[in-house]
Design a protein around this motif. Structure first.
Motif: not given
Lengths: 413, 413
Positions: A46-51
């Motif tokens: 799945h996509d990884i968005h920066a947290h």
């Protein structure tokens, strides 16, 4: 004496059958969570968005002095800026003092920029005296500083689903503090060898027996495709044994690959078992070697019956099944056009008429030498570098003709 | 403020230092015995000679009837040979009866040829009646029989030391009954991250701290080179801690790779530790990124100090150390000239003057796009497909110039 082949079909039709089965049965992608240290060449699910922002704070990217840049404008070797040192800020520590005009902090690469400072003068252009710091060059706002979020902004998409986790991409996950990652599950594939003549390695070899080759070659080929192989051992070529092995394999495997017991002669039980348990879509493909291949379905799982001959089994697996297994595991994205290597034939070769032929070859001095052995020969495998494809309409390849070589130790691409 | 660089040297000289160290320290190849099912892409440590004939007996390679071929000479559909059936010999069983003139045995693929028989007539050319077998074609001596030792003769060299065990080669070992195989040991390489600012993934990120990237990238890159990495964790950038970590790593590692703490500024302790414990051969290489790299030796083991910046660390590892690690593990043999891919630059690029430069690039529409970020940026890695090499004499690359691209997910070749 055994069942008949179904209608013999072209390899392109067999591909369609496998493709359709894969799409219908295996398209819902399952996911597993693994440690980052096990993630090499796995496929992000799945996509990884920066947290978080990266860097998470304004960070020095050189060793030197954090300054108010206006204090240093115009500084030269002859006319240095003179500043008072207020503290030393090392990487990993927190600045305690604000920088006011006329002051500076010594700072190391990676340390947070103190409040009030907006530039860094490299240590190479400085002189530390007892009472002050001399700076021989001017700074400007933002110089040698990586601003908070300048690399990655919180919320930004950093890695897309389907990304192959090569070392650099694993680094991105590490930078965001991940110790685990969700990746596409590996397909679990049962490997069954059938044949009354087969024995396990290291066992005594009675007269009439041979060591099982296909369990080992298919197991390791599956590994190279990014699949999780399950060794199910050797079973006799008998209806009850084959049925039982398939029944048990259905419990933990997503797909079943057998070898042996597929030709239309004495002792062909796989076909009968599959007719009773499920459906046979393909029995007989117009390829050499590999004609007696079976493709079918039992309980919504694919069952592939490969020929018993080791070379035939490995080539059919590589040609017909591997592309879909690799696609599922994500290995397919590794494929690059340049992996196709064209080399000249060392000698003339007459091919099998009316069948697509896969011919083992050895590369010597940049030339392609056919290995002229039957597909049961083990030395064919030990000598081969790979194989070439000969279309069924090609009757002869001439010396010097360029042919495309598929390498066995290249499967992992 | 810290130690000075040694004389900055060219990348070709640095290669020579690494090469010489490898040859002196690691050339005696060590060996380990592993299961055949773990052997994929490992490297055979010694020649394998066959300890048996293959096939181990005269073996039928078709389903049909074992005959005295002279009994079938001239047989046709109109004038079939008529033979009495004496028994059925299935694969894995032992023939009980000798074939005399006028008789035959039914035989399956893989079964031993009965004594007296010298040919096999395929089942497709036969008719089984109550009282006899009709054969519609003639056989000849040796037809459809793989003679004992015809594939591999006992004593023959079948696989050479240095062979990469791809699935087909594993099949050869299986055919000879091996369940284990001796392969070249993997080099054990300690991975140490130094830096007071580094924390482990999933830990709380206090102000001024960042997550350690290099442990993960270097660990997985080493795996892809066929090396056994040992994670030694994060240590502070302090003399005692660095010395202690190296001392402990020397106990189980063959080679030590640290990252961080190598630049000639504040907090550079690796250089001092190595000066005290052993010898520093290289400190400072004329490449970008990667200038502050350290190469040295402690207790007859190589110690590599990589820069702390993740991109710099990964590129220096890949360019300078990987070729020798791959060569040791045997992965080097995977290298093929076609892995070099030349593509046109999408835009003009001015390179670092006087230093060999490694530039991260992204391939879009078949064109090479430079990624213009400093080597501390993580997004550089998340966007990059690989890198290009720019010689130090090249000042500028023009739009459309063909450049060779080195792919990160290609390292395994």
């Amino acid at each position: 004496m055994g069942t008949e082949f179904l209608k013999i079909i072209d390899v392109s039709k067999a591909h369609n059958v496998v493709k359709n089965l894969f799409e219908r049965i295996y398209s819902p992608i399952s996911v597993e969570k693994i440690s980052l240290n096990e993630a090499l060449f796995r496929v992000l699910s799945h996509d990884i968005h920066a947290h978080m922002d990266l860097p998470p704070f304004n960070r020095a990217i050189m060793d030197g002095y954090a300054v108010k840049s206006q204090d240093t404008f115009g500084a030269t070797e002859e006319n240095p800026a003179m500043l008072k040192l207020v503290e030393v800020v090392r990487a990993g520590s927190t600045p305690q003092k604000e920088i006011k005009s006329g002051f500076c902090s010594e700072i190391t690469t990676g340390a947070p920029i103190p409040p009030g400072a907006d530039g860094v003068v490299m240590v190479e252009f400085s002189q530390k005296n007892e009472e002050n710091i001399e700076l021989f060059t001017g700074s400007y706002p933002g110089q040698h500083i990586a601003a908070r979020g300048s690399d990655i902004k919180k919320g930004e998409l950093v890695l897309k689903a389907g990304t192959i986790l090569s070392p650099d991409k694993i680094g991105v996950l590490a930078a965001l503090g991940y110790s685990t990652v969700e990746v596409r599950s590996k397909l679990k594939v049962a490997v069954i060898s059938t044949g009354n003549e087969l024995v396990l390695p290291e066992e005594d070899l009675e007269y009439g027996k041979i060591y099982d080759v296909n369990s080992s070659t298919i197991y390791s080929a599956l590994e190279s495709y990014g699949v999780h192989p399950l060794l199910k051992g050797i079973i006799p070529d008998e209806y009850a044994a084959v049925k039982n092995a398939i029944k048990h394999s259905l419990e933990d495997a997503d797909l079943i690959i057998t070898s042996g017991g597929t030709s239309a002669g004495a002792g062909d039980v796989l076909r009968e078992v599959m007719d009773d348990m499920g459906e046979v879509m393909v029995h007989g493909i117009s390829i050499k070697p590999g004609k007696p291949t079976i493709i079918g379905e039992v309980n919504n799982k694919m069952v592939i019956g490969l020929p018993g001959n080791p070379t035939a089994a490995l080539i059919v697996l590589d040609v017909l099944i591997a592309p879909y297994l690799k696609n599922f595991s994500g290995c397919a994205a590794h494929y690059k056009p340049s992996d196709k290597i064209k080399l000249p034939m060392a000698s003339r070769f007459h091919s099998a008429q009316g069948r697509m032929e896969y011919l083992l070859v050895k590369i010597v001095g940049g030339q392609v030498n056919p290995i002229l052995k039957n597909s049961g020969a083990i030395t064919g495998l030990s000598e081969a570098d790979g194989y070439i494809k000969i279309p069924k309409t090609t009757e002869m390849i001439l010396e010097g003709d360029l042919v495309e070589v598929y390498f066995f130790d290249d499967i992992i691409h």
